[in-house]
Design an enzyme around this catalytic site. Structure first.
Site: not given
Length: 306
Positions: A33, A145, A265
């Site tokens: 895409n 993810y 994180r």
């Protein structure tokens, strides 16, 4: 043999195209895409009659089905792979990685494809209970993810068992190499060459690195293994401390950039080192002694670009 590569204009996918096109028996269909893939990655094949590009999206079943018609082998690489992007845009991650994979499997079953090769990730394990991490380690992803890859793997298992669709699942470590632009290594190399600070989140992380050519070799070799029911870790097996990686990049670039530590994180795994015995045994793939062996090559490539 007619082969479909979803995500074939992307980082890993375009390198796979480069390898397959060297064998005259392959006709290659690329479905991408172009949200992250780039036509420039495959531009050198545009005049090759055995390579066709389809601008489509795995999130649309019709695009997948049309691109897959007449194929015997499918490499499903199309995915949203960035961890922090999966946190920021969880819907896109789910739609691309879960719905997209379901569409590929559904079309492959409908068209009676001979084999599907699916690229999963070491992120499926989450924060490991023990090291090294073998393929039987519980799947407890730490971010959207990883969760999307767990779900996609479950669908692969269902299609294998219910519809007898031959599927090979490769769990990739952190892949690095030319044409990658958005993850930590290319970002740090660019910053180092430009004299910008290298931002390190946490600083305690240990990551497993694998050169893109080794991943491509694994993708090629796994197609010859029949009845492969269990995933295979694809990586180096010896983790690299993130600060060692950063300092090595500064050394190779002769940079005066500074390392700037930021808070860790929560979505990122702190330490990952896979067990790669199945890769060695089944695929006869043996990683180099130093996981950073090809880093100088990559730095040289970036110098020529910038």
């Amino acid at each position: 043999m007619k082969v479909l590569i979803t995500g074939g204009a992307g980082f890993i996918g375009s390198h796979l195209v480069d390898r397959l096109v060297q064998s005259p028996e392959y006709e290659i269909i690329i479905l991408d895409n172009l949200l992250r893939g780039r036509l420039e990655h495959i531009a050198h094949h545009r005049h090759n009659p055995r390579v066709s590009f389809v601008h489509g999206d795995v999130r649309r079943y019709g695009d997948v089905l049309d691109a897959m018609r007449g194929c015997q082998l499918v490499y499903h690489l199309a995915a949203q792979t960035r961890i922090m992007a999966s946190v920021a845009r969880v819907d896109t991650c789910f739609e691309t990685n879960v719905i997209g994979t379901f569409n590929v499997l559904k079309a492959a079953h409908h068209l009676e494809i001979s084999k599907v090769v699916f690229t999963s990730s070491g992120e499926v394990y989450g924060e490991p209970r023990h090291l090294p991490v073998d393929e039987t380690h519980p799947l407890k992803s730490k971010n959207p993810y990883g969760a999307s890859k767990v779900a996609a793997e479950v669908y692969c298992q269902v299609f294998q068992e219910t519809h007898h669709l031959p599927i090979a699942v490769l769990r990739l470590s952190h892949v690095y190499g030319p044409r990658d632009t958005e993850r930590v290594i290319p970002v740090w190399i660019r910053n180092a060459l430009r004299g910008k600070d290298l931002i390190v989140f946490g600083g305690e992380q240990v990551i497993d690195l694998v050169w893109v050519d080794q991943v491509v070799e694994a993708l090629l070799r796994v197609t010859s293994i029949p009845n492969l029911s269990d995933p295979i870790n694809i990586g180096h097996g010896k983790g690299v401390p993130i600060l060692r990686l950063a300092r090595r990049i500064l050394e190779l670039t002769n940079s005066t950039s500074q390392l700037v530590l930021q808070p860790p994180r929560a979505a990122e795994v702190v330490r990952y080192e896979p067990r790669v015995e199945r890769m060695r045994t089944l695929l006869n793939l043996h990683p180099p002694e130093d996981a950073l062996e090809y880093l100088p090559t990559l730095v040289t490539a970036w110098r020529e670009i910038l």
